[in-house]
Design a protein around this motif. Structure first.
Motif, PDB file in Angstrom:
ATOM      1  N   GLY A 122      -8.612  -9.365  -3.090  1.00 34.69           N
ATOM      2  CA  GLY A 122      -9.778  -9.155  -3.848  1.00 34.69           C
ATOM      3  C   GLY A 122     -10.391  -7.652  -3.824  1.00 34.69           C
ATOM      4  O   GLY A 122     -11.316  -7.356  -4.717  1.00 34.69           O
ATOM      5  N   ASP A 123     -10.238  -7.245  -2.827  1.00 39.28           N
ATOM      6  CA  ASP A 123     -10.680  -5.850  -2.537  1.00 39.28           C
ATOM      7  C   ASP A 123     -10.088  -4.901  -3.582  1.00 39.28           C
ATOM      8  O   ASP A 123      -8.963  -4.842  -4.113  1.00 39.28           O
ATOM      9  N   THR A 124     -10.957  -3.921  -3.824  1.00 36.22           N
ATOM     10  CA  THR A 124     -10.687  -2.820  -4.701  1.00 36.22           C
ATOM     11  C   THR A 124     -10.140  -1.706  -3.931  1.00 36.22           C
ATOM     12  O   THR A 124     -10.804  -1.241  -3.012  1.00 36.22           O
ATOM     13  N   VAL A 125      -8.955  -1.089  -4.183  1.00 37.65           N
ATOM     14  CA  VAL A 125      -8.583   0.168  -3.303  1.00 37.65           C
ATOM     15  C   VAL A 125      -8.039   1.331  -4.237  1.00 37.65           C
ATOM     16  O   VAL A 125      -7.591   1.099  -5.248  1.00 37.65           O
ATOM     17  N   THR A 126      -8.577   2.585  -3.733  1.00 35.16           N
ATOM     18  CA  THR A 126      -8.477   3.538  -4.485  1.00 35.16           C
ATOM     19  C   THR A 126      -7.507   4.633  -3.513  1.00 35.16           C
ATOM     20  O   THR A 126      -7.883   4.692  -2.556  1.00 35.16           O
ATOM     21  N   VAL A 127      -6.546   5.109  -4.230  1.00 36.52           N
ATOM     22  CA  VAL A 127      -5.711   6.219  -3.658  1.00 36.52           C
ATOM     23  C   VAL A 127      -5.917   7.418  -4.298  1.00 36.52           C
ATOM     24  O   VAL A 127      -5.956   7.479  -5.273  1.00 36.52           O
ATOM     25  N   GLU A 128      -6.351   8.499  -3.320  1.00 32.65           N
ATOM     26  CA  GLU A 128      -6.651   9.800  -3.867  1.00 32.65           C
ATOM     27  C   GLU A 128      -5.520  10.657  -3.360  1.00 32.65           C
ATOM     28  O   GLU A 128      -5.394  10.755  -2.138  1.00 32.65           O
ATOM     29  N   ASP A 155      -5.425   7.685   5.867  1.00 31.26           N
ATOM     30  CA  ASP A 155      -4.924   8.868   5.312  1.00 31.26           C
ATOM     31  C   ASP A 155      -3.340   9.039   5.663  1.00 31.26           C
ATOM     32  O   ASP A 155      -2.863   8.339   6.587  1.00 31.26           O
ATOM     33  N   ALA A 156      -2.753   9.726   4.554  1.00 25.43           N
ATOM     34  CA  ALA A 156      -1.277  10.047   4.976  1.00 25.43           C
ATOM     35  C   ALA A 156      -0.959  11.468   4.437  1.00 25.43           C
ATOM     36  O   ALA A 156      -1.375  11.826   3.619  1.00 25.43           O
ATOM     37  N   LEU A 179       0.880  -1.337   0.029  1.00 26.72           N
ATOM     38  CA  LEU A 179       0.146   0.040   0.044  1.00 26.72           C
ATOM     39  C   LEU A 179       0.828   1.208  -0.195  1.00 26.72           C
ATOM     40  O   LEU A 179       0.444   2.326  -0.729  1.00 26.72           O
ATOM     41  N   LEU A 180       1.853   1.130   0.794  1.00 28.43           N
ATOM     42  CA  LEU A 180       2.981   2.252   0.753  1.00 28.43           C
ATOM     43  C   LEU A 180       3.494   2.660  -0.650  1.00 28.43           C
ATOM     44  O   LEU A 180       3.588   3.869  -1.002  1.00 28.43           O
ATOM     45  N   HIS A 181       4.030   1.642  -1.472  1.00 23.47           N
ATOM     46  CA  HIS A 181       4.315   1.777  -2.594  1.00 23.47           C
ATOM     47  C   HIS A 181       3.084   2.520  -3.529  1.00 23.47           C
ATOM     48  O   HIS A 181       3.537   3.147  -4.190  1.00 23.47           O
ATOM     49  N   ALA A 226      10.782  12.844   0.097  1.00 19.21           N
ATOM     50  CA  ALA A 226      11.871  13.367   1.057  1.00 19.21           C
ATOM     51  C   ALA A 226      11.311  12.586   2.448  1.00 19.21           C
ATOM     52  O   ALA A 226      12.248  12.395   3.293  1.00 19.21           O
ATOM     53  N   SER A 227       9.964  12.631   2.632  1.00 23.12           N
ATOM     54  CA  SER A 227       9.532  11.775   3.947  1.00 23.12           C
ATOM     55  C   SER A 227       8.122  11.266   3.642  1.00 23.12           C
ATOM     56  O   SER A 227       7.248  11.728   3.073  1.00 23.12           O
ATOM     57  N   VAL A 228       7.880  10.223   4.412  1.00 21.38           N
ATOM     58  CA  VAL A 228       6.427   9.514   4.632  1.00 21.38           C
ATOM     59  C   VAL A 228       6.055   9.812   6.055  1.00 21.38           C
ATOM     60  O   VAL A 228       6.720   9.220   7.146  1.00 21.38           O
ATOM     61  N   ASN A 229       5.052  10.461   6.327  1.00 23.10           N
ATOM     62  CA  ASN A 229       4.577  10.913   7.646  1.00 23.10           C
ATOM     63  C   ASN A 229       2.982  10.242   7.877  1.00 23.10           C
ATOM     64  O   ASN A 229       2.439  10.403   6.953  1.00 23.10           O
ATOM     65  N   HIS A 230       2.810  10.069   8.955  1.00 26.06           N
ATOM     66  CA  HIS A 230       1.382  10.086   9.367  1.00 26.06           C
ATOM     67  C   HIS A 230       0.780   9.020   8.700  1.00 26.06           C
ATOM     68  O   HIS A 230      -0.544   9.300   8.156  1.00 26.06           O
ATOM     69  N   VAL A 231       1.134   7.754   8.476  1.00 31.59           N
ATOM     70  CA  VAL A 231       0.423   6.803   7.923  1.00 31.59           C
ATOM     71  C   VAL A 231      -0.077   5.729   9.046  1.00 31.59           C
ATOM     72  O   VAL A 231       0.878   5.136   9.692  1.00 31.59           O
ATOM     73  N   SER A 232      -1.276   5.469   9.068  1.00 28.78           N
ATOM     74  CA  SER A 232      -1.742   4.117  10.142  1.00 28.78           C
ATOM     75  C   SER A 232      -2.574   3.533   9.160  1.00 28.78           C
ATOM     76  O   SER A 232      -3.420   4.012   8.346  1.00 28.78           O
TER      77      SER A 232
END
Ligand SMILES: CC(C)(COP(=O)(O)OP(=O)(O)OC[C@H]1O[C@@H](n2cnc3c(N)ncnc32)[C@H](O)[C@@H]1OP(=O)(O)O)[C@@H](O)C(=O)NCCC(=O)NCCS
Length: 171
Positions: A70-76, A108-109, A33-35, A56-62
């Motif tokens: 099988g789930d469909t995942v959308t990143v906005e 969110d992130a 998911l991070l990728h 530069a940095s990856v912050n605040h991901v939970s």
């Protein structure tokens, strides 16, 4: 440089969770998911500044709930605020029920990207002009997240983070 609205950088990516994306419980691996988020954010950052960008940095991901095979995942993704050479990319991740089609927000992130020239030297990016209430809230809070990120990375001292003064004072 002319300011841009967060809508101009708005980017979505949609993925289906395949067996190779899962952990031993059959749920999406956090790293995958991070990728997906990193790529979506990089496209949004490029749309904002039309330059080569680096993370530069990856912050605040939970990870608030498991995402199943099988789930469909959308990143906005959209740029919430730009500073001098860096941009905060705010992202929301949604899962769409396989049978219901209902969209549920999972997390969110905030990622930080920097625009660089041919030799990797940071270069200036356009400012962000927030329009909606949510865009304005994200714009305002981005300064606090920037200072917190730099503080945790050891790049600034507490005295250089005035936005965090109340936090440290325990107010
Ligand atoms: C990101 C990078 C270009 C910053 O270069 P630098 O020489 O540290 O540049 P500066 O100190 O002038 O910082 C440039 C901007 O990045 C921001 N920044 C640097 N490190 C940061 C961090 N850890 N978190 C958030 N922002 C950061 C600075 O605040 C500054 O923002 P501003 O110009 O908008 O005020 C450099 O560290 C780099 O190339 N890192 C590797 C990037 C990469 O390979 N990413 C993929 C990871 S595998």
């Amino acid at each position: 440089m002319q300011a841009k609205s967060p809508k101009e950088s708005f980017t979505t990516s949609t993925h289906i969770v395949l067996p190779n994306d899962t952990n031993v419980l059959g749920n999406l691996m956090g790293g995958r998911l991070l990728h997906w988020m990193d790529i979506t954010a990089a496209i949004a950052a490029n749309r904002h500044c039309r330059r080569v960008v680096v993370t530069a940095s990856v912050n605040h991901v939970s990870f608030n709930r498991p995402i199943a095979l099988g789930d469909t995942v959308t990143v906005e993704a959209r740029i919430s605020r730009a500073f001098t050479t860096s941009m905060e990319v705010y992202m929301e991740v949604f899962v769409e029920g396989k049978t219901t089609g209902e969209k549920e927000k999972c997390n969110d992130a905030a990622y930080v990207f920097v625009a660089v020239d041919q030799v990797g030297k940071p270069i200036e990016v356009p400012p962000v002009l927030p329009e909606t209430h949510k865009e304005k809230e994200l714009f305002d809070s981005a300064l606090r997240r920037k200072q917190l990120g730099l503080l945790l990375a050891g790049k600034i001292k507490p005295g250089e983070a005035p936005e965090l003064k109340e936090l440290f004072a325990g107010k």
